[in-house]
Design a protein around this motif. Sequence first.
Motif, PDB file in Angstrom:
ATOM      1  N   VAL A 277       6.105 118.513  86.521  1.00 22.92           N
ATOM      2  CA  VAL A 277       7.444 119.024  86.025  1.00 22.92           C
ATOM      3  C   VAL A 277       7.907 119.190  85.009  1.00 22.92           C
ATOM      4  N   THR A 278       9.560 119.456  84.461  1.00 24.97           N
ATOM      5  CA  THR A 278       9.561 119.457  83.129  1.00 24.97           C
ATOM      6  C   THR A 278       9.687 118.329  82.254  1.00 24.97           C
ATOM      7  N   PHE A 279      10.060 117.603  82.826  1.00 32.51           N
ATOM      8  CA  PHE A 279      10.941 116.619  82.000  1.00 32.51           C
ATOM      9  C   PHE A 279       9.770 116.146  81.266  1.00 32.51           C
ATOM     10  N   VAL A 280       7.840 116.131  81.967  1.00 31.94           N
ATOM     11  CA  VAL A 280       6.773 115.789  81.595  1.00 31.94           C
ATOM     12  C   VAL A 280       6.479 116.446  80.638  1.00 31.94           C
ATOM     13  N   ALA A 281       6.325 117.894  81.111  1.00 31.66           N
ATOM     14  CA  ALA A 281       5.943 119.008  80.275  1.00 31.66           C
ATOM     15  C   ALA A 281       6.381 118.948  78.760  1.00 31.66           C
ATOM     16  N   THR A 282       8.338 118.801  78.725  1.00 31.34           N
ATOM     17  CA  THR A 282       8.732 119.121  77.743  1.00 31.34           C
ATOM     18  C   THR A 282       8.252 118.499  76.482  1.00 31.34           C
ATOM     19  N   ARG A 283       8.173 116.808  76.927  1.00 37.19           N
ATOM     20  CA  ARG A 283       7.364 115.593  76.350  1.00 37.19           C
ATOM     21  C   ARG A 283       5.666 116.134  75.808  1.00 37.19           C
ATOM     22  N   SER A 284       5.329 116.686  76.735  1.00 39.40           N
ATOM     23  CA  SER A 284       3.995 116.928  76.499  1.00 39.40           C
ATOM     24  C   SER A 284       3.747 117.992  74.909  1.00 39.40           C
ATOM     25  N   ALA A 285       4.855 119.013  75.436  1.00 40.75           N
ATOM     26  CA  ALA A 285       4.994 120.154  73.984  1.00 40.75           C
ATOM     27  C   ALA A 285       5.531 119.656  73.013  1.00 40.75           C
ATOM     28  N   ILE A 286       5.858 118.495  72.778  1.00 39.92           N
ATOM     29  CA  ILE A 286       5.978 117.828  71.772  1.00 39.92           C
ATOM     30  C   ILE A 286       4.744 117.477  70.912  1.00 39.92           C
ATOM     31  N   TRP A 287       4.512 116.269  71.547  1.00 42.76           N
ATOM     32  CA  TRP A 287       3.400 115.675  71.159  1.00 42.76           C
ATOM     33  C   TRP A 287       2.785 116.705  70.682  1.00 42.76           C
ATOM     34  N   GLN A 288       1.797 117.987  71.735  1.00 45.89           N
ATOM     35  CA  GLN A 288       1.321 118.333  71.149  1.00 45.89           C
ATOM     36  C   GLN A 288       1.323 119.762  69.669  1.00 45.89           C
ATOM     37  N   LEU A 289       2.885 119.518  69.538  1.00 52.67           N
ATOM     38  CA  LEU A 289       3.106 120.002  68.298  1.00 52.67           C
ATOM     39  C   LEU A 289       2.709 119.109  67.135  1.00 52.67           C
ATOM     40  N   LEU A 290       2.829 117.940  67.559  1.00 54.23           N
ATOM     41  CA  LEU A 290       2.197 116.985  66.273  1.00 54.23           C
ATOM     42  C   LEU A 290       1.333 116.761  66.503  1.00 54.23           C
ATOM     43  N   ARG A 291       0.394 116.777  67.188  1.00 52.27           N
ATOM     44  CA  ARG A 291      -0.549 116.372  67.010  1.00 52.27           C
ATOM     45  C   ARG A 291      -1.630 117.658  66.261  1.00 52.27           C
ATOM     46  N   ASP A 292      -0.966 119.452  66.607  1.00 55.73           N
ATOM     47  CA  ASP A 292      -1.912 119.887  66.195  1.00 55.73           C
ATOM     48  C   ASP A 292      -1.327 119.906  64.487  1.00 55.73           C
ATOM     49  N   ASN A 293      -0.414 119.527  64.100  1.00 55.81           N
ATOM     50  CA  ASN A 293      -0.062 119.442  62.764  1.00 55.81           C
ATOM     51  C   ASN A 293      -0.262 118.693  61.757  1.00 55.81           C
ATOM     52  N   ILE A 294      -0.540 117.523  62.540  1.00 58.65           N
ATOM     53  CA  ILE A 294      -0.080 116.014  60.855  1.00 58.65           C
ATOM     54  C   ILE A 294      -1.044 115.273  61.922  1.00 58.65           C
ATOM     55  N   PRO A 295      -2.264 115.303  60.119  1.00 53.46           N
ATOM     56  CA  PRO A 295      -3.333 114.905  60.734  1.00 53.46           C
ATOM     57  C   PRO A 295      -3.812 113.540  60.579  1.00 53.46           C
ATOM     58  N   GLY A 296      -4.750 112.855  61.352  1.00 57.16           N
ATOM     59  CA  GLY A 296      -5.334 111.491  61.229  1.00 57.16           C
ATOM     60  C   GLY A 296      -4.098 110.666  63.276  1.00 57.16           C
ATOM     61  N   SER A 297      -3.923 109.562  62.966  1.00 59.70           N
ATOM     62  CA  SER A 297      -2.777 109.172  63.433  1.00 59.70           C
ATOM     63  C   SER A 297      -1.680 108.602  63.011  1.00 59.70           C
ATOM     64  N   LEU A 298      -0.381 107.918  64.005  1.00 58.41           N
ATOM     65  CA  LEU A 298       0.544 107.520  63.520  1.00 58.41           C
ATOM     66  C   LEU A 298       0.884 105.941  64.345  1.00 58.41           C
ATOM     67  N   THR A 299       1.376 105.131  63.319  1.00 61.74           N
ATOM     68  CA  THR A 299       1.889 104.300  64.198  1.00 61.74           C
ATOM     69  C   THR A 299       3.353 104.877  64.644  1.00 61.74           C
ATOM     70  N   TYR A 300       3.657 104.086  65.763  1.00 64.62           N
ATOM     71  CA  TYR A 300       4.829 104.999  66.819  1.00 64.62           C
ATOM     72  C   TYR A 300       5.177 104.060  66.904  1.00 64.62           C
ATOM     73  N   ALA A 301       6.954 104.012  67.109  1.00 65.48           N
ATOM     74  CA  ALA A 301       7.655 102.795  68.045  1.00 65.48           C
ATOM     75  C   ALA A 301       9.539 104.200  69.025  1.00 65.48           C
ATOM     76  N   GLU A 302       9.262 103.716  69.535  1.00 60.83           N
ATOM     77  CA  GLU A 302      10.512 104.397  70.978  1.00 60.83           C
ATOM     78  C   GLU A 302      11.296 103.197  70.908  1.00 60.83           C
ATOM     79  N   LEU A 303      12.545 103.619  71.358  1.00 61.45           N
ATOM     80  CA  LEU A 303      13.625 102.972  71.672  1.00 61.45           C
ATOM     81  C   LEU A 303      14.453 103.346  72.978  1.00 61.45           C
ATOM     82  N   ASN A 304      14.204 102.095  73.413  1.00 60.26           N
ATOM     83  CA  ASN A 304      14.733 101.207  74.839  1.00 60.26           C
ATOM     84  C   ASN A 304      14.203 101.603  76.399  1.00 60.26           C
ATOM     85  N   CYS A 305      14.152 102.965  76.149  1.00 55.61           N
ATOM     86  CA  CYS A 305      13.693 103.982  77.488  1.00 55.61           C
ATOM     87  C   CYS A 305      12.318 103.854  77.367  1.00 55.61           C
ATOM     88  N   PRO A 306      11.488 102.944  78.211  1.00 58.28           N
ATOM     89  CA  PRO A 306       9.869 103.448  77.777  1.00 58.28           C
ATOM     90  C   PRO A 306       9.600 104.716  79.081  1.00 58.28           C
TER      91      PRO A 306
END
Length: 346
Positions: A105-134
């Motif tokens: 579904v598009t809801f899940v796919a949109t997030r996966s596309a953004i995650w992949q952009l981050l993974r492809d362009n930022i080396p290493g790992s990122l400490t991460y936080a998200e607000l309110n809705c898990p």
Amino acid sequence: MPHIDFASITQGVPQCPVCGNTDREPSTAPAGTISPYTRTIAEMVELEPEELLRRFPLWVCKSCTAAWHDPWFTTDFAETFYGYVCGQHFYGWAGLANWLKRKPVTFVATRSAIWQLLRDNIPGSLTYAELNCPNAGLMFAEADSRGGDEIRKVGLERLRELTRVYAKTSIFDRPSAAASAMRAREVNAQSAGFLVERTLLTEDSPYCWRRSCVQAGVGCHAYAQDFLFDRMLTLKRAEETGRRFDLVGSFVTLDHMPDPISLLKRLLTVGKRVILEVHGPGWTDLQHFYAFGNGFADQLTQLGATYRDLTAVSRAHGVPGPTNGSRFFILSTEDDLSWVPGTAAG
């Protein structure tokens, strides 16, 4: 059902809730669909849903182009209605269900596309936080990258077990919830993956689902803690302790806050980078007090932040189906975001 007087639960709002300006004009956006929120309130005040919406005209700010309802609900009524009467975030729970079932579904796919952009362009790992809705952000994509099928199996088991414990059995079976948490932690090592030290930030609002967001007796925060996220922390506590994250996500949350620009400043204080999902202009149903307009990008610049529009990235996922009109941005006061391909910096 006892009748509730419309005037007793509403108040005038002459100022734009985004920028405070009072110079405005009537909105020409078409009325939104009749949602469960509108139907519930219409029944409470004994009005037809269409008539109820007519009593909440939409105005457009001539300064920042945000649209808002005037009149709107009193704070007391909003806290009750959005806090628990209609306190379930359907969007997030549906996203979780589709991810667990591997439904494209598009809801899940949109997030996966953004995650992949981050993974492809930022080396290493990122400490991460998200607000309110898990269930509305990057955690499904992150889980997929760390062994999605096995993690889904644990997630389904956890949902079944917590539903049994909290909706169908007595308090004497609650040790099962603790056992479920331990199994969830086994597949959720804090230092494993691309997004690490995964923290769910919380910030109360009278216009947002909170701790009463439940499905079959299971709260979304209770389900996500120990499974999708390593810990929960109030935004205020993160500020007080000087906590900093490489990336903070706010998905369909910012435009449910009473002072969104101040909140965005706070997120930029605890996060080196912030990813936003906001609803599109003209959102008119009673699920939302206001919506950012086309001038929202200008407000990001006024914060002293560099930003990139990730909306096109989010939609380049190849999964058929309609989008919900959301817009996605990444912004930072520290990173020039020159690594983001194919978009112009703001």
